[in-house]
Design a protein around this motif. Structure first.
Motif, PDB file in Angstrom:
ATOM      1  N   ILE A   1       9.850 -21.527  -4.593  1.00  0.00           N
ATOM      2  CA  ILE A   1       9.008 -20.416  -4.143  1.00  0.00           C
ATOM      3  C   ILE A   1       9.139 -19.225  -5.087  1.00  0.00           C
ATOM      4  CG2 ILE A   1       8.683 -18.684  -2.332  1.00  0.00           C
ATOM      5  CD1 ILE A   1       9.496 -20.880  -0.320  1.00  0.00           C
ATOM      6  N   PHE A   2      10.373 -18.816  -5.368  1.00  0.00           N
ATOM      7  CA  PHE A   2      10.581 -17.626  -6.189  1.00  0.00           C
ATOM      8  C   PHE A   2      10.276 -17.901  -7.667  1.00  0.00           C
ATOM      9  CE2 PHE A   2      13.280 -16.386  -2.543  1.00  0.00           C
ATOM     10  CZ  PHE A   2      12.701 -15.161  -2.280  1.00  0.00           C
ATOM     11  N   PHE A   3      10.577 -19.107  -8.128  1.00  0.00           N
ATOM     12  CA  PHE A   3      10.310 -19.444  -9.534  1.00  0.00           C
ATOM     13  C   PHE A   3       8.815 -19.473  -9.797  1.00  0.00           C
ATOM     14  CE2 PHE A   3       9.295 -22.733 -12.702  1.00  0.00           C
ATOM     15  CZ  PHE A   3       9.935 -22.195 -13.813  1.00  0.00           C
ATOM     16  N   VAL A   4       8.091 -20.205  -8.972  1.00  0.00           N
ATOM     17  CA  VAL A   4       6.652 -20.350  -9.186  1.00  0.00           C
ATOM     18  C   VAL A   4       5.929 -19.026  -8.937  1.00  0.00           C
ATOM     19  CG1 VAL A   4       4.550 -21.454  -8.342  1.00  0.00           C
ATOM     20  CG2 VAL A   4       6.613 -22.814  -8.699  1.00  0.00           C
ATOM     21  N   THR A   5       6.144 -18.446  -7.747  1.00  0.00           N
ATOM     22  CA  THR A   5       5.447 -17.208  -7.404  1.00  0.00           C
ATOM     23  C   THR A   5       5.836 -16.073  -8.337  1.00  0.00           C
ATOM     24  OG1 THR A   5       5.409 -17.904  -5.082  1.00  0.00           O
ATOM     25  CG2 THR A   5       4.927 -15.589  -5.546  1.00  0.00           C
ATOM     26  N   GLY A   6       7.135 -15.926  -8.584  1.00  0.00           N
ATOM     27  CA  GLY A   6       7.599 -14.837  -9.435  1.00  0.00           C
ATOM     28  C   GLY A   6       7.123 -14.967 -10.859  1.00  0.00           C
ATOM     29  N   LEU A   7       7.309 -16.165 -11.454  1.00  0.00           N
ATOM     30  CA  LEU A   7       6.914 -16.378 -12.845  1.00  0.00           C
ATOM     31  C   LEU A   7       5.411 -16.232 -13.018  1.00  0.00           C
ATOM     32  CD1 LEU A   7       7.917 -17.238 -15.696  1.00  0.00           C
ATOM     33  CD2 LEU A   7       7.406 -19.601 -15.011  1.00  0.00           C
ATOM     34  N   ASP A   8       4.646 -16.870 -12.147  1.00  0.00           N
ATOM     35  CA  ASP A   8       3.190 -16.843 -12.287  1.00  0.00           C
ATOM     36  C   ASP A   8       2.632 -15.443 -12.069  1.00  0.00           C
ATOM     37  OD1 ASP A   8       3.601 -19.499 -12.629  1.00  0.00           O
ATOM     38  OD2 ASP A   8       2.368 -20.182 -10.963  1.00  0.00           O
ATOM     39  N   LEU A   9       3.142 -14.745 -11.054  1.00  0.00           N
ATOM     40  CA  LEU A   9       2.654 -13.389 -10.796  1.00  0.00           C
ATOM     41  C   LEU A   9       3.009 -12.433 -11.930  1.00  0.00           C
ATOM     42  CD1 LEU A   9       3.213 -12.865  -6.957  1.00  0.00           C
ATOM     43  CD2 LEU A   9       1.038 -13.021  -8.174  1.00  0.00           C
ATOM     44  N   CYS A  10       4.173 -12.616 -12.533  1.00  0.00           N
ATOM     45  CA  CYS A  10       4.539 -11.777 -13.692  1.00  0.00           C
ATOM     46  C   CYS A  10       3.574 -12.013 -14.852  1.00  0.00           C
ATOM     47  CB  CYS A  10       5.972 -12.080 -14.129  1.00  0.00           C
ATOM     48  SG  CYS A  10       7.238 -11.375 -13.056  1.00  0.00           S
ATOM     49  N   PHE A  11       3.279 -13.285 -15.128  1.00  0.00           N
ATOM     50  CA  PHE A  11       2.338 -13.613 -16.208  1.00  0.00           C
ATOM     51  C   PHE A  11       0.959 -13.039 -15.909  1.00  0.00           C
ATOM     52  CE2 PHE A  11      -0.855 -16.229 -18.256  1.00  0.00           C
ATOM     53  CZ  PHE A  11      -0.367 -16.365 -19.544  1.00  0.00           C
ATOM     54  N   ILE A  12       0.504 -13.198 -14.661  1.00  0.00           N
ATOM     55  CA  ILE A  12      -0.814 -12.691 -14.268  1.00  0.00           C
ATOM     56  C   ILE A  12      -0.847 -11.171 -14.365  1.00  0.00           C
ATOM     57  CG2 ILE A  12      -2.387 -12.438 -12.305  1.00  0.00           C
ATOM     58  CD1 ILE A  12      -1.461 -15.294 -11.461  1.00  0.00           C
ATOM     59  N   ALA A  13       0.238 -10.511 -13.932  1.00  0.00           N
ATOM     60  CA  ALA A  13       0.297  -9.048 -13.984  1.00  0.00           C
ATOM     61  C   ALA A  13       0.229  -8.542 -15.427  1.00  0.00           C
ATOM     62  CB  ALA A  13       1.579  -8.556 -13.312  1.00  0.00           C
ATOM     63  N   VAL A  14       0.952  -9.198 -16.330  1.00  0.00           N
ATOM     64  CA  VAL A  14       0.923  -8.799 -17.744  1.00  0.00           C
ATOM     65  C   VAL A  14      -0.478  -8.995 -18.319  1.00  0.00           C
ATOM     66  CG1 VAL A  14       1.766  -9.376 -20.055  1.00  0.00           C
ATOM     67  CG2 VAL A  14       3.373  -9.227 -18.152  1.00  0.00           C
TER      68      VAL A  14
END
Length: 315
Positions: free
Chosen positions: A206-219
């Motif tokens: 949950i944290f790996f997928v959501t965190g990593l993907d949202l960080c990439f999307i935010a950047v």
């Protein structure tokens, strides 16, 4: 109900899905909006696929990713809703052990796949807006296919331990799943063993997928916003912002119910079970319904093609 629901067993042949515990008498009424939303999801996503397939001008990376999103939404909703509706309509609550694990895999795998597709769509918009001269060279059909396969492989590799671990646990006491589908945590909680490996790995995903993907999307979108503010032509700014806003609305429709379902289920233990199950069901239902509506309304090319399709049929 058979005696196996209350006796010890290590390899259950079936599980019993309770639907929405505490609201059994309202199952028939609850099925009406659920069935309506599932029908809208099927029609909407198949319409997106049909429009992109039949319109050569839409054979571009942005719309290929949109087709991947529509396909993923169809798999997600179809892996859960038919069985859920059979519980509501016919009280068909039994599900085989292997079928339950299969449903678990497809549900969680394609949730991860969908998150990966949103990351790919953010990359597509970043290249199109910030590096427009390199767009056709960067996002070729071959590259789009590789990105799609990578999203599927990532989802499969991350989620495969879910059913593999669930299969190895011994189960005892009950085979009643207090849910309307085989959600991972709802199944492994029935095991009479230390399931911390499954629980911790689930949290990691949950944290790996959501965190990593949202960080990439935010950047990506921070770079896109910088490029938007540098545009001097109002029409170009509005067109670009309109395209990006549809992606942002789709992101919110996916991530908010997903995060809410995961957090509420683990943190707020005093919330009634039927509320937790309803939130989890909304997480499955809302994105496949909302995404075609968002892209149908906000994306001019799809909206125009759909209007031409209906106009042609009337004439």
């Amino acid at each position: 109900m058979s005696d196996s629901n209350t006796t010890n067993f290590t390899n259950p042949s079936t599980f019993i899905l309770l639907g929405i515990p505490g609201l059994e008498t309202a199952h028939l009424w609850i099925s009406i909006p659920f069935c309506t939303m599932y029908t809208i999801a099927l029609l909407g996503n198949f319409t997106i696929l049909l429009i992109v397939k039949t319109e050569p001008s839409l054979h571009r990376p942005m719309y290929y990713f949109l087709c991947m999103l529509a396909t993923t939404d169809l798999v997600l909703s179809t892996s859960v809703l038919p069985k859920m509706l059979s519980i509501f309509w016919a009280n068909s609550r039994e599900i085989g052990f292997s079928a339950c694990l299969t449903q678990m895999f497809f549900l969680h795998c394609f949730t991860v796949v969908e998150s990966g597709i949103f990351m790919a769509m953010a990359l597509d918009r970043y290249v199109a807006i910030c590096l427009p001269l390199r767009y056709s060279l960067t996002l070729t059909k071959r590259m789009v296919t590789k990105i799609g396969l990578a999203a599927v492989l990532r989802g499969a590799m991350l989620i495969l331990p879910f059913p593999l671990l669930a299969k190895r646990w011994p189960y005892c006491g009950t085979n009643l799943i207090a849910h309307s589908y085989c959600r991972h945590i709802a199944v492994v909680k029935l095991a009479c063993a230390d399931i911390r490996i499954s629980s911790y790995y689930s949290l990691f995903v949950i944290f790996f997928v959501t965190g990593l993907d949202l960080c990439f999307i935010a950047v990506s979108y921070s770079k896109i916003l910088q490029a938007l503010f540098s545009l001097h032509t109002k029409d170009t700014w509005l067109k670009t912002f309109g395209t990006c806003s549809s992606h942002l609305c789709a992101l919110l429709a996916f991530y908010i119910p997903d995060v809410l379902s995961s957090v509420v289920h683990r943190v707020f233990h005093n919330i009634p079970q039927h509320v937790l199950v309803l939130i989890a069901n909304i997480h499955i239902l809302i994105p496949p319904v909302v995404h075609p509506l968002i892209y149908g309304v906000k994306t001019k090319e799809i909206r125009d093609r759909l209007l031409r399709l209906f106009t042609h049929k009337r004439t």
